[in-house]
Design a protein around this motif. Structure first.
Motif, short mmCIF file in Angstrom:
data_model
loop_
_atom_site.label_atom_id
_atom_site.label_comp_id
_atom_site.label_asym_id
_atom_site.label_seq_id
_atom_site.Cartn_x
_atom_site.Cartn_y
_atom_site.Cartn_z
N LYS A 171 1.52 6.98 -7.19
CA LYS A 171 0.63 8.04 -7.67
C LYS A 171 1.40 9.31 -8.02
O LYS A 171 0.93 10.13 -8.81
CB LYS A 171 -0.43 8.33 -6.60
CG LYS A 171 -1.36 7.15 -6.37
CD LYS A 171 -2.26 7.35 -5.17
CE LYS A 171 -3.10 6.10 -4.91
NZ LYS A 171 -3.94 6.21 -3.69
N ASN A 175 2.11 1.69 -3.47
CA ASN A 175 1.02 2.17 -4.31
C ASN A 175 0.79 3.66 -4.10
O ASN A 175 0.49 4.40 -5.05
CB ASN A 175 -0.26 1.38 -4.03
CG ASN A 175 -1.37 1.69 -5.02
OD1 ASN A 175 -1.22 1.49 -6.21
ND2 ASN A 175 -2.48 2.21 -4.52
N ASP A 176 0.90 4.12 -2.85
CA ASP A 176 0.84 5.57 -2.58
C ASP A 176 1.91 6.30 -3.39
O ASP A 176 1.65 7.31 -4.05
CB ASP A 176 1.10 5.84 -1.10
CG ASP A 176 -0.14 5.69 -0.23
OD1 ASP A 176 -1.20 5.32 -0.76
OD2 ASP A 176 -0.03 5.93 0.98
N LYS A 217 -3.62 -0.14 -13.67
CA LYS A 217 -4.93 0.42 -14.03
C LYS A 217 -4.79 1.59 -14.99
O LYS A 217 -5.62 1.80 -15.87
CB LYS A 217 -5.66 0.85 -12.75
CG LYS A 217 -7.14 1.10 -12.93
CD LYS A 217 -7.79 1.32 -11.58
CE LYS A 217 -9.29 1.47 -11.71
NZ LYS A 217 -9.96 1.66 -10.40
N LYS A 218 -3.71 2.35 -14.82
CA LYS A 218 -3.48 3.53 -15.67
C LYS A 218 -2.72 3.18 -16.95
O LYS A 218 -2.46 4.06 -17.77
CB LYS A 218 -2.73 4.60 -14.89
CG LYS A 218 -3.57 5.24 -13.80
CD LYS A 218 -2.81 6.36 -13.11
CE LYS A 218 -3.70 7.08 -12.09
NZ LYS A 218 -2.99 8.20 -11.42
N ASN A 223 0.82 -1.21 0.00
CA ASN A 223 0.00 0.00 0.00
C ASN A 223 0.86 1.26 0.00
O ASN A 223 0.50 2.27 -0.63
CB ASN A 223 -0.94 -0.01 1.20
CG ASN A 223 -2.06 -1.01 1.04
OD1 ASN A 223 -2.43 -1.38 -0.07
ND2 ASN A 223 -2.62 -1.47 2.16
N ARG A 251 -0.93 -1.83 -8.60
CA ARG A 251 -2.31 -1.85 -9.07
C ARG A 251 -2.74 -0.53 -9.71
O ARG A 251 -3.45 -0.52 -10.73
CB ARG A 251 -3.27 -2.25 -7.95
CG ARG A 251 -3.33 -1.33 -6.75
CD ARG A 251 -4.12 -1.99 -5.62
NE ARG A 251 -4.32 -1.14 -4.46
CZ ARG A 251 -3.45 -1.01 -3.47
NH1 ARG A 251 -2.29 -1.68 -3.52
NH2 ARG A 251 -3.71 -0.23 -2.44
N THR A 252 -2.32 0.60 -9.14
CA THR A 252 -2.68 1.89 -9.74
C THR A 252 -1.98 2.07 -11.08
O THR A 252 -2.57 2.54 -12.05
CB THR A 252 -2.33 3.04 -8.79
OG1 THR A 252 -3.17 2.96 -7.63
CG2 THR A 252 -2.54 4.39 -9.46
#
Length: 371
Positions: free
Chosen positions: A206, A202-203, A240-241, A199, A236-237
């Motif tokens: 961004k 993932n932060d 997704k992008k 997590n 995951r981000t």
């Protein structure tokens, strides 16, 4: 119906806190403490309830934080005594965050001690903001602690964009100081800790997508299935992008030989309703291809512009010469996180993060009574 979150803290929480402090410190004015809380707490939301108790602690504990920290430490469970656990410790986090600043070692020490009984992730962040080098030097030492809650606090409490907590702008701008913490915990024996590492990465993704994609690439070599899960969850981000390197890290290369067509059952849909569509994929190449299939709905905004939202589809291997048809249904119904507007919308198909086919459709909204 589930109870509102705010009920996690209430009258009994305040009484439990009062009892624990009174046992730890004889001069504590228990009745006055409760009189500051009980008449007002019912009208507050969750975080405000915690802050209400924290404010009362500030008024009724000694002004000297070092002395107050000793008292609060004695309120925690130990072998010979019961103590405060769970959401009752949110207010202790808030008290330490507000009044422990300038007392780095004792403040962080108290939060480290209480994290096994709730979490200290909210409380440590002001210390990082105020004295980042000194605070992170202490927190970095927690990665080898025998208690997995403490190890998790090292990764979770330093997340640049931790939900429900103050943001750490310096780490949003430059996450390099916390990368050694994440490196040290990437193969932690506890899933609870590894999920926190994912997590945090993932932060970071961004704001620094290439940094995280490079981190994942380095750590894929010789990775266990547990570490592979962590790296995928951390990406995951980016996936997704449609971040190219992040997709390539997991075998999702560009697909020049895979052809896609898209059909919708209806081009005009009454709200609430559902968008039914078929995706046809054909591998015209001579090799099998790993395909990550997602779709995006471009919702119309109030000003008439379109705002895309990606929805996860599926991963599949398409053999050379293979054709497949995938049927999907997407519900268009009232939800609390979106306001729907009538008019043009767009459905877009993405293969390995790249848009390959689009179809427009219109959404009809019911008229309000009397309109």
């Amino acid at each position: 119906m589930a109870e509102p979150l705010k009920h996690l803290i209430g009258h009994q929480t305040a009484r439990d806190t009062a009892d624990a402090v009174a046992r730890a410190w004889a001069p504590f004015a228990r009745a006055a403490f409760l009189a500051d809380i009980l008449p007002v707490i019912d009208g507050l939301d969750l975080m405000q309830r915690g802050q209400c108790i924290a404010d009362a602690l500030r008024r009724h504990l000694p002004d000297d934080f070092e002395q107050a920290a000793v008292i609060l430490h004695a309120c925690l469970p130990a072998k010979e005594r019961q103590g405060l656990t769970g959401w009752a410790l949110l207010s202790v986090n808030q008290y330490v965050a507000a009044h422990g600043r300038g007392n780095l070692e004792s403040g962080l020490g108290l939060l480290k001690a209480l994290t096994s009984h709730f979490t200290g992730e909210f409380g440590i962040r002001p210390f990082i903001a105020d004295e980042p080098q000194k605070a992170l030097a202490i927190i970095s030492g927690w990665v080898t602690d025998p208690n997995h809650h403490v190890r998790r606090l090292a990764s979770e409490g330093t997340r640049p964009r931790l939900p429900w907590a103050m943001r750490l702008p310096s780490l949003v701008h430059d996450p390099a100081p916390i990368l050694p913490i994440l490196e040290a915990l990437v193969d932690d024996e506890e899933e609870y800790v590894r999920r926190s590492v994912a997590n945090s990465l993932n932060d970071i993704a961004k704001d620094h997508p290439d940094l995280v994609a490079d981190f994942v690439e380095r750590h894929r070599k010789g990775a266990s299935k547990e570490r592979l899960w962590l790296l995928r969850h951390a990406s995951r981000t980016l996936i997704k992008k449609g971040h190219g390197k992040a997709l390539a890290n997991f075998g999702f290369e560009p697909l020049p030989d895979v052809l896609a067509t898209l059909d919708v059952a209806q081009h005009r849909i009454a709200f609430p309703g559902q968008l039914a569509f078929d995706i046809r994929l054909a591998n015209a190449g001579g090799e099998a291809r790993t395909v990550l299939l997602d779709y995006s709905i471009h919702h119309q905004k109030k000003d008439g512009s379109l705002s895309p939202k990606v929805f996860k589809g599926k991963s599949l291997v398409l053999q050379a010469g293979e054709n497949v048809t995938i049927r999907k249904r997407h519900a268009l119904r009232p939800i609390t996180t979106r306001v729907y507007h009538p008019g043009l919308h767009r459905l877009e198909i993405l293969l390995n993060g790249v848009p390959v086919a689009t179809v427009d459709f219109d959404l009809d909204m019911p008229q309000a009574p009397g309109a």
